[in-house]
Each structure stands twice: as structure tokens, then as C-alpha cells.
Write a protein that holds these residues in place. Sequence first.
Motif, PDB file in Angstrom:
ATOM      1  N   ALA A 487      -1.194   3.996  -3.162  1.00 28.00           N
ATOM      2  CA  ALA A 487      -1.400   3.004  -2.111  1.00 28.00           C
ATOM      3  C   ALA A 487      -1.437   1.592  -2.679  1.00 28.00           C
ATOM      4  O   ALA A 487      -0.863   0.657  -2.099  1.00 28.00           O
ATOM      5  N   ILE A 488      -2.085   1.404  -3.809  1.00 28.81           N
ATOM      6  CA  ILE A 488      -2.173   0.078  -4.421  1.00 28.81           C
ATOM      7  C   ILE A 488      -0.796  -0.399  -4.878  1.00 28.81           C
ATOM      8  O   ILE A 488      -0.423  -1.569  -4.677  1.00 28.81           O
ATOM      9  N   LEU A 489      -0.038   0.485  -5.500  1.00 29.72           N
ATOM     10  CA  LEU A 489       1.296   0.104  -5.958  1.00 29.72           C
ATOM     11  C   LEU A 489       2.206  -0.238  -4.771  1.00 29.72           C
ATOM     12  O   LEU A 489       3.005  -1.190  -4.836  1.00 29.72           O
ATOM     13  N   ALA A 490       2.104   0.542  -3.694  1.00 31.17           N
ATOM     14  CA  ALA A 490       2.914   0.244  -2.512  1.00 31.17           C
ATOM     15  C   ALA A 490       2.539  -1.115  -1.926  1.00 31.17           C
ATOM     16  O   ALA A 490       3.410  -1.891  -1.494  1.00 31.17           O
ATOM     17  N   GLN A 491       1.238  -1.435  -1.924  1.00 27.38           N
ATOM     18  CA  GLN A 491       0.793  -2.736  -1.419  1.00 27.38           C
ATOM     19  C   GLN A 491       1.309  -3.864  -2.314  1.00 27.38           C
ATOM     20  O   GLN A 491       1.732  -4.921  -1.826  1.00 27.38           O
ATOM     21  N   ALA A 492       1.292  -3.619  -3.641  1.00 25.42           N
ATOM     22  CA  ALA A 492       1.804  -4.635  -4.568  1.00 25.42           C
ATOM     23  C   ALA A 492       3.283  -4.879  -4.338  1.00 25.42           C
ATOM     24  O   ALA A 492       3.769  -6.017  -4.477  1.00 25.42           O
TER      25      ALA A 492
END
Length: 533
Positions: A487-492
Motif C-alpha cells: 500500500a505504501i509503495l502504491a501511494q508513493a
Amino acid sequence: MATVAVPRSERKLDLRASDALIAAVTLIVLTALSVYVRTRAISGSFWMDEGLSVGIASHDLFDIPGVLREDGSPPLYYMGLHLWMDLFGRTETAVHWWSLLASLLTIPAAMWAGWSLWGKRAGLIGAALCSLSPFLTSYGEEARMYALMTLWALLATAFFLHAFVYRRGRGHVVGFAIFQTLMLYTHGWGIFYGLASFAALIVLWWRSEERRTLAIEGLAAYGAAAILFLPWLPTLLFQAGHTAAPWGRAPRFGAPIQISRDLFGGDRASIILLLIGGFGVATALQAHKGKRDGERLAIWVLLLIPLVTLAIAWTLSQFNPAWASRYFAVALGPMLLLSALGLMRARTLGLVALAVLMLFWVNPQPFVDGYKSDVRDIGAEAGSLLRDDDLVIVGQPEQVPVAWYYMPGGLRYADTAGPVDDPRHMDWVDAMDKYEAAQPRDVLPRLIDSLQPGQKVLFMRPLTEGVENWSAPWTQLARRRSAQFGAILAQAARDGVLRELAVAPKFYRGASTVGNVGILYEKVSDRPLTQLP
């Protein structure tokens, strides 16, 4: 015409020559059949446990015991694999042959054991059982120690029977001590086998008329094994306190079904062995009823050792789970010997049962899959896009070594707790506490911020659609952390810090053991990763 009598000594010589010919021909045929069956997937991809094996064995030979302090295993298998790879390389095929060799050696070992204990027919049946045993077919093509452990257990049990049941000399006492020691240095369940066989020795001592001699020889054998194991004892005590198996679950009362299916290849084969082999065993017990006969005692020993071994493991795993069907290798050796004896005593019915079993087992497809993991595909597709000092993040930490094996050199590695200094092994020391304490919002931004614009990061996330396989404390945590990292990588990527380049593998065939998806990003902005979901 008068007949000429053949001297008894010459008749014995002819018999031995004919027996040697029968043994040689049988071994050649069974070994050739076994090689054919057990090489159908010899070049198959590694899964995470095999990646651990190759990674650990890739260290300098005398560094391996120290590395294993953080793993939880004894060193013998890995040191042997290190020497094997020095000679033959570390391709999948070369590495799998180390295990295949161990599985093939069970064939002459079982022939010697059965023949020397109960006669030619038992030896031939034992060799046939080992040649197509589903467990040995499966682990004869896997870079783990379980085929080797089966070999040691089979030989240790045979020497135990020779030494303490049939009382055939001190050489067999020494043989048992050697193979018990090899078991202790190959897998932790060797301790459970040792306790179970010692319990069997106590029963034999209680029934013996030579208690003093049996006690001296028994204590000498177990004492020698204990002394030889002493150098490893400090490491074992550290491992016991700090490297548990958080990925495991406590076994329940379905364990006998698990044993049946995973050791003997399914219910059909297990029922045949139970009915026909059990009939032969019961026949032998009835024939020797009321006697202190070696064969009767041997049967009880062969029942007692695997039952007590598994009972100890099952009981301890209620408190500290260490239960997996592959560990049953330690009990398979005595079970195969008991099966050979039972089928022999069942006479013609036993031979028919053996033929049916071999028909069930000759097809390796139900027991072996050459596509255990898709990390090889991820490495082939995404690895070619990575350059020196790019970053690989692995969502399931124990898969770092298999990622290291299949990725190009010069990369950096991290898992959900942060950078991994040595990607060739997994540090299990207090792992559950360490990975629970590592919060994604603290770990992942530092990893991404360490990259320069233009560098790439590959996130290898386990596929956890089979939720029932991810219910143990460790696997639940890996599942949760992987989702959080994703989720964090997708947000980045949405925020413009990263750009998604590729997803691998393009075609997922369905790995039999563990699957992954690899998502490749490029860093496109040097803005710190501070906007977290």
C-alpha cells in the motif's frame, strides 16, 4: 550313473555367489527405476527452504556452524552440500542430486538391513519399498536434508536391532552410535529419535537375561553419541531459546492422517500397508507368542521407535510448534523396515501388495512438482532490468535467500524489518519480536529515501490467497506486512516519488509451494517519502 556329492562348503559358496548376483541385479534394476522416477523434476525451481539451503551452504565451510546459530538447524547437511557444490556447481540440477544420492543410497541400505536381519526376501522387499517411496521421491528432488535423514534413521535402526535385539556384537553397537550421531548433526528431530530408541532399549533391558551386558553396551552407544554431540550443545541451547518456528502451528488429532498421506503417498497405499503388512506382523507375533524371540522383539522395537518419536514431537509442539510432515523422515526408516518384515511374513499376499504399491508409486507426478516457486521467473523477467546497487525488498523475510539466488549480483536486499546484510540466510533469532516491532511507516521510507532518482526497487510480495496457509503467527505477520508495504509503495507511485515499470511474472502458472508477485518501481523524485497512507 553315480552322482558325485558336492561338498557342503562348495554348496555354500555357490549359494553366496547366486545371492550376490541376485542382490546386484536387483540393486541395478531398482536404482535405475528410482533414478528415472526421481529425476522428472530434477531441474525444477527452488522454493524458499531450498534457497535457504543453498545460501547457507554458500558460506565458507567453517563459517556454516556460526551462521546456523541464527537458523536453528545442525550443520552436517549444509557442510556436505557446500562440498558438493564445490565439486558440481550450484545449479538446481546439481544441488538436487545431493538429495537424490541420499535417496538412492536407501535402496542398498534397506537391502542390507532386511537381508541381514530376516533374510533375503525381507532385503529385496525393503529395497523395493525404498526405490519408489513417495517421501523419498519427493525429497530426493529437494535441496533439504530429509532424504539424508531417512537414510541415517534406516541404518541407525538396523544397527540398533543387530546390537540390542539380536546381540550380534560390539561392531553393531559402534554402528548405531555413529548413525545416531549423524542424525543429531543433521536435524533436530534426531534428538526425539534418540529418546525413543533409548525407551526401546529400556524395554529390551527389562526383558533381557543379560541386563548387565546390555546396559553397558547401551550406555556406551548413547554415551558416545552424547559426547560426540557435545560441541554442538551450546549452539543447540541458544537455538532452543531464540530460534523457534513461529511459522508452525500446533498439530491436532488429525496427525495420523497427515503421517499416512505424507509418508506413504495417500490413503490407498497406507491402507494396503496397514492391512497386508499388519497381517504379516500379526502372523509373526502369533508364531512367536510367549517366546523371547528376536523377531518378536524386533517388531515391538520397530513399532515403539516411530510411535514414541512422533508422540514426543507432537507433545512438545503443543507448546512450541515444530511439526511439519517433512520432519517425519526420522520415523520413516524404522517404518520401512517394519513394512518389509510385515510384507515378507504375509508371503504371497505380501508380494501382491508390494506389486500394487509400486504401481501406485511409480508415477511421480502426485509427489513432485518442478514449479515449487515462481521466484525463478521473477528473477528472469525483472532481474534483467536491475542494476548494481538497486534494491530488492522481500515481503516474506525467509524468501530473501531464494531471491538472492535468482537475482543478478550487486543488488541490495531488505525485508520488512529493514536492510539485510547477508541475503544468503535468514536470521531467526527472536524473529517474531523483531518483525512485529518493525513498523512499515518507519522502515519503508528509509529504504526508499536511500535510493537516488533513476534507481529501481523490486518489491517481491507473497501471494496469500490461500489464507488457511497463512494462519500461523509468523505467516499472518508476513501477510499483513506485505500488504502494508504494498500500500505504501502504491501511494508513493501515485504521489510521483516512484514510477511502476513492470510486474512479474507475466504468466503465473501456480506454484505448488509458495507464489509471489514482483512489482518493479523506478525512483523518479528525490522528495522524501513522508506522505504515508
